[in-house]
Design an enzyme around this catalytic site. Structure first.
Site, mmCIF file in Angstrom:
data_model
loop_
_atom_site.group_PDB
_atom_site.id
_atom_site.type_symbol
_atom_site.label_atom_id
_atom_site.label_comp_id
_atom_site.label_asym_id
_atom_site.label_seq_id
_atom_site.Cartn_x
_atom_site.Cartn_y
_atom_site.Cartn_z
ATOM 1 N N ASP A 194 -4.587 58.894 19.795
ATOM 2 C CA ASP A 194 -4.188 59.014 21.216
ATOM 3 C C ASP A 194 -2.925 60.161 21.282
ATOM 4 O OD1 ASP A 194 -5.703 57.978 23.024
ATOM 5 O OD2 ASP A 194 -5.011 55.913 22.521
ATOM 6 N N GLU A 208 2.137 56.468 20.899
ATOM 7 C CA GLU A 208 0.897 57.345 21.054
ATOM 8 C C GLU A 208 1.111 58.198 22.300
ATOM 9 O OE1 GLU A 208 -2.589 54.601 20.895
ATOM 10 O OE2 GLU A 208 -1.749 53.245 22.491
ATOM 11 N N HIS A 254 -24.608 50.235 19.869
ATOM 12 C CA HIS A 254 -25.040 48.976 19.080
ATOM 13 C C HIS A 254 -25.161 49.312 17.487
ATOM 14 C CE1 HIS A 254 -25.107 46.445 22.976
ATOM 15 N NE2 HIS A 254 -23.961 46.825 22.813
ATOM 16 N N CYS A 299 -1.477 53.384 12.547
ATOM 17 C CA CYS A 299 -2.669 52.802 12.495
ATOM 18 C C CYS A 299 -3.863 53.696 13.146
ATOM 19 C CB CYS A 299 -2.710 51.468 13.436
ATOM 20 S SG CYS A 299 -2.043 51.867 15.085
HETATM 21 C C1 PEP Z 1 -4.748 55.560 18.228
HETATM 22 O O1 PEP Z 1 -4.772 56.060 19.264
HETATM 23 O O2 PEP Z 1 -4.289 56.203 17.457
HETATM 24 C C2 PEP Z 1 -5.245 54.076 17.912
HETATM 25 C C3 PEP Z 1 -4.987 53.585 16.697
HETATM 26 O O3 PEP Z 1 -5.748 53.350 19.007
HETATM 27 P P1 PEP Z 1 -7.185 53.582 19.492
HETATM 28 O O4 PEP Z 1 -7.906 54.636 18.682
HETATM 29 O O5 PEP Z 1 -7.729 52.375 19.639
HETATM 30 O O6 PEP Z 1 -6.860 54.237 21.100
HETATM 31 MG MG MG Z 2 -4.904 54.457 21.202
#
Ligand code: PEP
Ligand code: MG
Length: 568
Positions: free
Chosen positions: A452, A428, A186, A499
């Protein structure tokens, strides 16, 4: 110099303010009879509830809903008749109210602290906070008020509890150092939400520092310096000032379109985990949301958020970006993202197991509730739905079928929603890369999740330090995959975003531009630096660099080359 876990980048320099443990010794308290002790306990619990609810409200406005929920979780815990029943039983056995609180909370703390799961272990901190604050109320002690600290204060504490941080704001202090807490604790979440430089998990720091000592917090490197020599201090001050200047320079890019040097426009979105993060993205002039990690709505609580609660969150984010795209990722649970009350079984290889879209497709009711909440919120903005961890077309088909069923339900009930809401997939997994052409025919958009994707391509756990050298997007295998995904998306005429963290890596920006990435989605604090970097590259220079880089055979060569040649 002390080493810990850097939880929020940035350099903070200031005077130490030690948050000492309160004196919670109650050995002098004598048992005043069961009825009296129970009444004292009930009174203290009522005072706790009132105070905590007020703090949660304050927190909600300053930091965000999720952080406020951590506090309200304590109120919920204390209103649980099972817990108060156990305390009253302890009083019946002759303990004073303080003893009853100590014993029962101690039991819960031991229980949470003994589990392996990090998120669950965090709950031990919450119960400890609850216990200590209840004891303070019973013993008539004042709570630490951190809202009145000077701006150059560096907080040094064993752990930062949610209640202690209720008074903190962005820029209100210089930094945070704690003895416990990991990157997902946290304290870390709070520090990042408030952009306060923070280093956690620094063993022995509380004993090593005295009130008023000069302390340097290097949140990027995870370093803490106590009473540094003049030369070192000057060097850190210069670095801090340079960082601040850099940040100030970036204001030039505020509210500007994101364009390359030769005028190609791309989209620059923000990654969020809460409504408060959405505000931070808007403040940083993000052009929309490229990833709403909805699992944060499900974490740190005892039960599922219902449709109304989810709807309220999605609607609030949609309203934050009235004419802009907001990509809502459906629940991504499992792997490293545990949500205890969902009752997931322990698995030998959780990253290869029952997670993300796999889980949602098996828990249709839960999935339908989320889709319904997103659809309802789509009437208030430009929402898109994104599925995590897709590996085959069947998953996209099943999700679409369920989405159509939920739409039909809404039609029957006369509830408005965006009938053309796009449904996209995250790329991913290696499987999704290899069938990107097939997925692109049916998905409305792609977003590359490099966090991922890298771990699955390289078969290297993203949380394992021993294999961190493999887990980098500079690996030629990962770069080729990214190029292939963007190419497949464009051949089918759909937009491709990214992302994962790689989207915010300044060294990779020219490559991603050359590959043709349409949308970059990064954390709020990376929005302006990314816009600036993009503006420094032309198609021609990005092309030249990419050709050189894609011919290099190893990750270290790629990284070294980019470090020397990708500085505009
Ligand atoms: C990723 O895997 O790149 C992603 C954006 O998702 P997370 O980091 O939430 O697994
Ligand atoms: Mg991911």
């Amino acid at each position: 110099m002390y080493k810990g876990i850097g939880a929020c980048a940035g350099i903070g320099i200031g005077r130490a303010v030690l948050v000492r443990q309160a004196d919670l010794d109650y050995s002098h308290v004598t048992f005043a009879g069961a009825e009296t002790e129970k009444a004292r306990l009930a009174q203290a619990a009522a005072a706790f509830t009132e105070k905590t609810t007020a703090m949660a409200e304050q927190m909600k406005q300053r930091v965000g809903e999720h952080q406020a929920e951590i506090l309200m979780g304590q109120v919920m815990m204390l209103s649980d008749p099972f817990m108060t029943g156990q305390m009253n039983d302890a009083i019946d056995q002759g303990q004073c109210a303080e003893g009853a609180v100590d014993t029962v909370c101690g039991m819960y703390m031991d229980m949470f602290a003994s589990v392996e799961d990090e998120m669950m272990r965090q709950r031990a901190t919450d119960v400890k906070d609850l216990k200590e604050r209840l004891l303070k109320i019973l013993l008539g002690q004042e709570d630490v008020d951190l809202s009145a600290l000077p701006a150059d204060a560096v907080l040094v504490a064993r752990d930062l509890t949610p209640s202690m941080t209720a008074g903190l704001r962005r820029g209100s202090i210089a930094g945070i150092v704690t003895e416990v807490g990991g990157a997902t604790s946290h304290s870390a979440i709070l520090a990042r939400a408030m952009e306060l430089p923070a280093v956690l998990s620094v063993p022995g720091i509380v004993d090593a520092v005295q009130d008023g000592d000069c302390v340097v917090v290097d949140g990027g490197e995870g370093l803490v310096l106590v009473k540094p020599e003049d030369g070192v201090l000057l060097a850190y001050q210069a670095r801090r000032d340079a960082l601040l200047r850099e940040r100030a320079d970036l204001t030039h890019y505020h509210n500007q379109p994101t364009r390359t040097e030769d005028g190609r426009q791309v989209q620059l979105f923000g990654n969020i985990g809460s409504v408060a993060d959405a505000a931070a993205v808007a403040e940083a002039s993000g052009e929309g949301v490229g990833l709403f990690r909805t699992e944060f709505l499900f974490m740190d609580r005892a039960a599922l958020p219902d449709e109304e609660e989810q709807f309220a969150a999605y609607q609030a984010v949609a309203r934050q970006f009235p004419d802009r795209e907001v990509i809502i990722r459906t629940l991504d649970v499992g792997g490293d993202k545990d949500i205890p009350y969902l009752g997931l079984e322990r698995e030998d290889n959780p990253f290869l197991g029952f997670r993300a879209v796999r889980y949602c497709l098996k828990r249709e009711e839960l999935f339908a509730t989320q889709l319904r909440a997103i659809l309802r919120a789509s009437a208030f903005g430009k929402l898109k739905i994104m599925l995590p961890l897709v590996t085959c077309l069947d998953e996209l088909h099943s999700a679409r079928t369920l989405l159509e069923q939920v739409k039909a339900d809404l039609d029957r009930a006369g509830i408005p929603y965006d009938k053309a809401i796009p449904l996209g997939v995250m790329i991913e997994t290696p499987a999704a890369v290899l069938i990107a052409d097939l997925l692109a025919r049916e998905a409305d958009f792609f977003s590359i999740g490099t966090n991922d994707l890298t771990q699955y391509i390289m078969a290297a756990d993203r949380g394992n330090a021993n294999v961190a050298y493999l887990n980098t997007p500079f690996q030629p295998a990962v770069l080729r995959a990214i190029r292939q995904i963007i190419c497949a998306g464009h051949q089918a005429g759909i937009p491709v975003g990214m992302c994962g963290e790689a989207a915010a890596d300044p060294l990779l920006i020219p490559l991603l531009l050359d590959f043709g990435l349409d949308e970059f989605s990064v954390g709020a604090s990376a929005i302006l630096p990314t816009r600036k970097r993009i503006a420094q590259w032309s198609a021609q220079r990005a092309r030249q660099l990419t050709e050189e880089v894609m011919a290099l055979p190893t990750a270290s060569q790629v990284q070294t080359y980019l470090k020397t040649h990708a500085q505009p």
